[in-house]
Design a protein around this motif. Structure first.
Motif, mmCIF file in Angstrom:
data_model
loop_
_atom_site.group_PDB
_atom_site.id
_atom_site.type_symbol
_atom_site.label_atom_id
_atom_site.label_comp_id
_atom_site.label_asym_id
_atom_site.label_seq_id
_atom_site.Cartn_x
_atom_site.Cartn_y
_atom_site.Cartn_z
ATOM 1 N N MET A 298 -2.054 -44.181 29.177
ATOM 2 C CA MET A 298 -1.670 -45.060 29.313
ATOM 3 C C MET A 298 -0.969 -46.077 30.889
ATOM 4 S SD MET A 298 2.464 -45.863 29.613
ATOM 5 C CE MET A 298 3.183 -46.337 31.874
ATOM 6 N N VAL A 299 -1.158 -46.765 30.727
ATOM 7 C CA VAL A 299 -1.473 -48.146 32.420
ATOM 8 C C VAL A 299 -1.113 -48.031 33.217
ATOM 9 C CG1 VAL A 299 -0.366 -49.995 31.330
ATOM 10 C CG2 VAL A 299 -2.597 -50.082 32.699
ATOM 11 N N LYS A 300 -1.351 -47.924 34.601
ATOM 12 C CA LYS A 300 -0.363 -47.660 35.246
ATOM 13 C C LYS A 300 -1.087 -49.147 36.654
ATOM 14 C CE LYS A 300 2.204 -44.410 38.015
ATOM 15 N NZ LYS A 300 2.752 -45.469 38.802
ATOM 16 N N MET A 301 -0.157 -49.805 37.325
ATOM 17 C CA MET A 301 -0.967 -50.558 38.499
ATOM 18 C C MET A 301 -1.043 -49.901 39.316
ATOM 19 S SD MET A 301 -0.003 -54.864 37.319
ATOM 20 C CE MET A 301 1.259 -55.036 37.681
ATOM 21 N N LYS A 302 -2.108 -49.713 40.055
ATOM 22 C CA LYS A 302 -2.170 -49.508 40.990
ATOM 23 C C LYS A 302 -0.915 -49.744 42.441
ATOM 24 C CE LYS A 302 -5.826 -47.703 44.584
ATOM 25 N NZ LYS A 302 -7.159 -48.239 44.647
ATOM 26 N N ARG A 303 -0.093 -48.477 43.043
ATOM 27 C CA ARG A 303 0.932 -48.487 44.064
ATOM 28 C C ARG A 303 0.738 -48.717 45.102
ATOM 29 N NH1 ARG A 303 6.722 -47.038 40.989
ATOM 30 N NH2 ARG A 303 5.907 -47.687 39.169
ATOM 31 N N LEU A 304 1.014 -49.685 46.008
ATOM 32 C CA LEU A 304 0.694 -50.095 47.589
ATOM 33 C C LEU A 304 1.502 -50.339 47.788
ATOM 34 C CD1 LEU A 304 -1.871 -53.109 47.731
ATOM 35 C CD2 LEU A 304 -2.835 -50.508 47.792
ATOM 36 N N THR A 305 1.805 -49.175 49.283
ATOM 37 C CA THR A 305 3.081 -49.270 50.088
ATOM 38 C C THR A 305 2.804 -49.434 51.247
ATOM 39 O OG1 THR A 305 3.052 -46.944 50.077
ATOM 40 C CG2 THR A 305 4.967 -47.959 48.733
ATOM 41 N N GLN B 148 -2.328 -63.792 32.163
ATOM 42 C CA GLN B 148 -3.515 -63.604 33.588
ATOM 43 C C GLN B 148 -4.428 -62.642 33.436
ATOM 44 O OE1 GLN B 148 -3.593 -67.118 35.014
ATOM 45 N NE2 GLN B 148 -1.805 -67.477 33.273
ATOM 46 N N ALA B 149 -3.993 -62.046 33.422
ATOM 47 C CA ALA B 149 -4.793 -60.455 33.188
ATOM 48 C C ALA B 149 -5.676 -60.799 31.590
ATOM 49 C CB ALA B 149 -4.459 -59.182 33.067
ATOM 50 N N GLN C 32 3.019 -53.527 25.214
ATOM 51 C CA GLN C 32 2.596 -54.870 24.877
ATOM 52 C C GLN C 32 1.207 -55.087 24.635
ATOM 53 O OE1 GLN C 32 3.962 -58.104 27.058
ATOM 54 N NE2 GLN C 32 6.000 -56.753 27.158
ATOM 55 N N LEU C 33 0.361 -53.729 25.463
ATOM 56 C CA LEU C 33 -1.905 -53.759 25.669
ATOM 57 C C LEU C 33 -1.965 -53.891 23.917
ATOM 58 C CD1 LEU C 33 -2.232 -52.683 29.091
ATOM 59 C CD2 LEU C 33 -3.191 -54.806 27.682
ATOM 60 N N GLN C 34 -1.108 -52.594 24.055
ATOM 61 C CA GLN C 34 -1.295 -52.277 22.104
ATOM 62 C C GLN C 34 -1.514 -53.334 20.990
ATOM 63 O OE1 GLN C 34 0.656 -48.597 21.520
ATOM 64 N NE2 GLN C 34 -0.283 -47.556 23.276
ATOM 65 N N THR C 35 -0.531 -54.567 21.549
ATOM 66 C CA THR C 35 -0.929 -55.162 20.110
ATOM 67 C C THR C 35 -1.677 -57.311 20.663
ATOM 68 O OG1 THR C 35 1.619 -56.521 21.002
ATOM 69 C CG2 THR C 35 1.373 -54.295 19.543
ATOM 70 N N GLU D 237 -7.160 -56.655 23.991
ATOM 71 C CA GLU D 237 -6.488 -55.109 25.002
ATOM 72 C C GLU D 237 -7.554 -55.286 25.727
ATOM 73 O OE1 GLU D 237 -5.009 -52.186 22.347
ATOM 74 O OE2 GLU D 237 -5.377 -51.048 23.952
ATOM 75 N N GLU D 238 -8.902 -54.955 25.075
ATOM 76 C CA GLU D 238 -9.976 -54.655 26.751
ATOM 77 C C GLU D 238 -9.855 -54.896 27.545
ATOM 78 O OE1 GLU D 238 -13.526 -55.335 24.711
ATOM 79 O OE2 GLU D 238 -14.292 -53.571 26.990
ATOM 80 N N ILE D 239 -10.296 -56.450 27.911
ATOM 81 C CA ILE D 239 -10.040 -57.376 28.812
ATOM 82 C C ILE D 239 -8.906 -56.792 29.784
ATOM 83 C CG2 ILE D 239 -10.580 -59.770 30.426
ATOM 84 C CD1 ILE D 239 -11.523 -60.272 27.724
ATOM 85 N N ALA D 240 -7.343 -57.432 29.292
ATOM 86 C CA ALA D 240 -6.815 -56.801 29.852
ATOM 87 C C ALA D 240 -5.414 -55.642 30.431
ATOM 88 C CB ALA D 240 -5.041 -57.887 29.113
#
Lengths: 431, 431
Positions: free
Chosen positions: B1-8, B258-259, B287-290, B294-297
């Motif tokens: 499961m992809v998760k963008m790194k969170r910053l605060t 863009q990814a 969305q990545l799964q289709t 995918e690998e790059i993104a």
């Protein structure tokens, strides 16, 4: 007896000769790459401590506080010569009235249903201006760098200049008149590194402008990309196109006005009159003998000065377009008539009375100009150098639907499926 | 499961984190300096022979004639898909109608007796456009680079692209539609060197634009000064500002668009809604799964993707202004309202339907944009990149006389006596 080296040949031949000369100069600058890279790395790593160490080493000055104090600036106003102050104020007014024409309004285009496109023109937020120290400290250059930034709407303008036992009051006064935010006493490659990356005392900026020696120029090239820079300045040049209508004494005086800057400065006369070329050589010798900076100017015209003999008026301009000079004088009757023939020149001076130093100090056009033939692609410093243009686009749901086929066709043909999917999903899932 | 790194954090803290990441990227590019310098020196010395040797070595192609023939271009028109051709023509029309707004007229100022000042806007004469080969060969980029030059009035536009067994027909067709003068098959740092210095086959140009790999980018930086360049392009970025009104599926699709370019590409979501941030992560995975790429993104969003949680609408814009993204989407209701809050962005996309790929392909705004935070000081590629501004000045004899005191006061105060003499002599010797 001084005599400028004579060249004849086609525009292409002349261009090749000058190119080779510029290349040799440019190569001589490469030697400083390593030293400058080390200075930049040191400043990034050690901040203010590195700046202090370089100030001791290169400027022989112990700096406690980098910011030049309010008292020092007030003192400069007390000390400055009244005529100089008056002249700076008049120059400032002329620079402002010229540069205000360069303010760009941006635009909006709303011609297609559901589609709005446009361009915002936004000031750069923070700018650093380098001002050389010592004998090359020119208050006029302070005005030329700072005022366009101010007119562009830059809110923070930081000036850096090498530490000195006693600052030239005119430099501090010019900075204050122009509206500099703060002045810091730090010079050389270390000042450029400080502006590019920030230190404890010096703020990081978005763009750096201003002339400097080879350390400064090399450092600007190395930090380019991290920050914006204006241009890589080489030695000053003047090109004069003159025919039989020109006064040889005026032409010689103007050539010498740039030659006195630097032994590497270059004066180039292009003329279709051999008698004028001879008369200019005689005048150069005569005028050199009374110049305080004779040694520099004599070396400049003897070694780097060039007289190019052309066969016609058209050829004079063709040849000069190959030179692509920083400053170009057209010392001919009805000079304005020839404006359409000029393709490459940073700043053009028309007619027998428009001596180039008028532009250096007073007319209000900028004197920070592209050197070494770079007026082929660079412009004078201007308000446009202190803004960036941001595009904006709005598409309605219907407008996207109409454009979907074209956009996805191109995206799929480029193998960028996620680009196509981003458009398609707008038609598939309700907002 | 992809998760963008969170910053605060505060805008300043976020800015420092991103700066450090850009610096690490920039440092990784330095390794190519030596190799590229050697290639450039070789091309300057050996011209076409060096180009042929590098084509064999890097592109595995034996090149006899560098110029791509008329027959090859005609063949491309015969082969191109009809829908792609139609889409390219429509994109061209939109790019032209947008960029025509950027034509600058120059100005003249004639307000003081005897004094005329002004600015000419002149096209750069010769421009080189780099077009990458292989999978990164984008016909849309050909249009984006060439059309603004054409509109600026550049008379000679030379395109270079790596030699290939078989060219993508859309690249050649786009070049022809846009009005390229000639196409040469040569790529990499050697192509940049050839354009900067000229060889037997490749003409020397005044400015080079166009994206490329690290060899191309490094070579552009090294020849900068000898020729103009557009900018040093880094990996692509998209910033999305989204609140609770945004559709997570749309936002995820746009981030992925863009990814998918590059593992180093960067997708940044700034939101004041934690629930939206969570929903976007879920959509990204779905969305990545289709996705074919995918690998790059997946690598791009997992490693370089960032979600920054803001506390308010104002803070969203403050944070994004620190990011200074190449592309910026405002996925909010009434997005236009927030335009005044945007200080740094190459290209802005307003509202829920204005998906960023609309700008990549179709809207007509330029897709050659400042990356890696450089929208602080750089603009989208535009007509203004293909012109230079030449100042001109005329002073009458009387106008010079009036200005003499101020000019000579400044010249003497700067220790530049020859500058003062050039003005004084106009009053002493009759023309």
């Amino acid at each position: 007896m001084v005599k400028m080296k004579r060249l004849t040949g086609s525009a292409k031949e002349i261009s090749e000769i000058l190119d080779a000369e510029y290349a040799a100069y440019s190569k001589s600058q490469d030697n400083f790459d390593g030293i400058v890279a080390d200075i930049i790395a040191d400043v990034r790593e050690n901040g203010d401590a590195a700046l202090r160490a370089y100030s001791e080493k290169f400027d022989k000055q112990t700096v406690t506080d980098f910011e030049v104090s309010r008292e020092t600036i007030d003192q400069a106003f007390a000390e400055i010569d009244a005529d100089v102050l008056e002249a700076l104020k008049n120059a400032k007014a002329n620079i402002e009235s010229y540069h205000k024409h360069q303010i760009e309004p941006g635009f909006v285009d709303a011609q297609t249903t559901g589609v709005v496109r446009g361009q915002l023109v936004l000031p750069i937020a923070k700018v650093g201006v380098y001002v050389p120290g010592g004998t090359a400290a020119y208050p006029s250059s302070v005005l030329m760098n700072v005022l366009p930034a101010k007119i562009a709407g830059v809110s923070e303008i930081y000036m850096v200049t090498p530490p000195q036992t006693k600052f030239n009051p005119a430099i501090l006064v010019a900075a204050q008149l122009a509206g500099v935010t703060k002045i810091y006493q730090v010079g050389g490659a270390q000042a450029i590194a400080a502006l590019a990356y920030g230190t404890q005392s010096i703020p990081k900026v978005d763009k750096i402008t201003g002339p400097g020696n080879v350390f400064v120029a090399t450092a600007k090239k190395q930090v380019f990309g991290q920050v914006g820079i204006d241009m890589i300045a080489g030695p000053s040049e003047i090109g004069v196109i003159a025919d039989d209508s020109a006064n040889a004494a005026y032409v010689a005086a103007d050539l010498l006005s740039q030659a006195e800057h630097d032994k590497l400065a270059r004066a180039i006369l292009v003329t279709n009159s051999k008698s004028l070329a001879d008369a200019v050589d005689i005048e150069l010798e005569k005028q050199l003998q009374t110049l305080p900076r004779e040694e520099i100017a004599r070396s400049s015209v003897s070694v780097n000065g060039r007289t190019i003999i052309a066969n016609s008026v058209d050829e004079m301009f063709e040849l000069m377009n190959e030179v692509a000079p920083e400053h170009l004088e057209v010392a001919m009757d009805n000079a304005i008539e020839y404006l359409p023939k000029i393709k490459n020149a940073g700043s053009i001076f028309l007619g027998h009375f428009t001596s180039e130093p008028i532009g250096d100090y007073y007319a209000g056009t900028n004197h920070v100009l592209p050197t070494s033939g770079t007026s082929r692609f660079y412009s004078a410093l201007g308000v446009y150098d202190f803004v960036k243009r941001s595009q904006f686009t709005y598409y309605s749901k219907d407008a996207v639907a109409k454009a979907t086929k074209d956009i996805t066709t191109l995206a799929y043909s480029e193998g960028l499926q996620a680009h196509a999917r981003a458009i398609e999903i707008r038609g598939e899932i309700e907002k």
